[in-house]
Design a protein around this motif. Sequence first.
Motif, PDB file in Angstrom:
ATOM      1  N   TYR A  13       2.537   3.086  -3.393  1.00 57.75           N
ATOM      2  CA  TYR A  13       2.913   1.895  -3.106  1.00 57.75           C
ATOM      3  C   TYR A  13       1.816   1.173  -2.384  1.00 57.75           C
ATOM      4  N   GLU A  14       1.420   0.051  -2.956  1.00 54.38           N
ATOM      5  CA  GLU A  14       0.475  -0.635  -2.322  1.00 54.38           C
ATOM      6  C   GLU A  14       0.921  -1.348  -0.890  1.00 54.38           C
ATOM      7  N   GLU A  15       2.220  -1.567  -0.911  1.00 54.30           N
ATOM      8  CA  GLU A  15       2.861  -2.415   0.071  1.00 54.30           C
ATOM      9  C   GLU A  15       4.252  -1.798   0.227  1.00 54.30           C
ATOM     10  N   GLU A  16       4.573  -1.648   1.542  1.00 56.43           N
ATOM     11  CA  GLU A  16       5.955  -1.323   1.572  1.00 56.43           C
ATOM     12  C   GLU A  16       6.992  -2.422   1.053  1.00 56.43           C
ATOM     13  N   ARG A  17       8.326  -1.788   0.467  1.00 52.99           N
ATOM     14  CA  ARG A  17       9.063  -2.509  -0.073  1.00 52.99           C
ATOM     15  C   ARG A  17      10.600  -2.513   0.645  1.00 52.99           C
ATOM     16  N   ASN A  18      11.227  -3.149   0.917  1.00 48.74           N
ATOM     17  CA  ASN A  18      12.744  -3.120   1.444  1.00 48.74           C
ATOM     18  C   ASN A  18      13.475  -3.480   0.415  1.00 48.74           C
ATOM     19  N   ASP A  19      14.128  -2.574  -0.335  1.00 50.94           N
ATOM     20  CA  ASP A  19      14.907  -2.921  -1.518  1.00 50.94           C
ATOM     21  C   ASP A  19      15.907  -3.668  -1.337  1.00 50.94           C
ATOM     22  N   ASP A  22      15.038  -7.358  -0.561  1.00 52.58           N
ATOM     23  CA  ASP A  22      14.781  -7.986  -2.216  1.00 52.58           C
ATOM     24  C   ASP A  22      16.171  -8.345  -2.958  1.00 52.58           C
TER      25      ASP A  22
END
Length: 49
Positions: A13-19, A22
């Motif tokens: 992942y290029e950036e951290e995702r907070n599902d 989102d």
Amino acid sequence: MSNDPKHPELHVYEEERNDLIDVALGFGVFFGVLFLIAIVATVITLVAK
């Protein structure tokens, strides 16, 4: 490791995702759009009478 571009382990992942954020944001925006449509529809029906 293969050079196959479709290999899932090669894609970090290029950036951290907070599902959770989102999904919550998506539901919030969708609710807002539907609420806006309902308000406009109510105003139109009241003016049409």
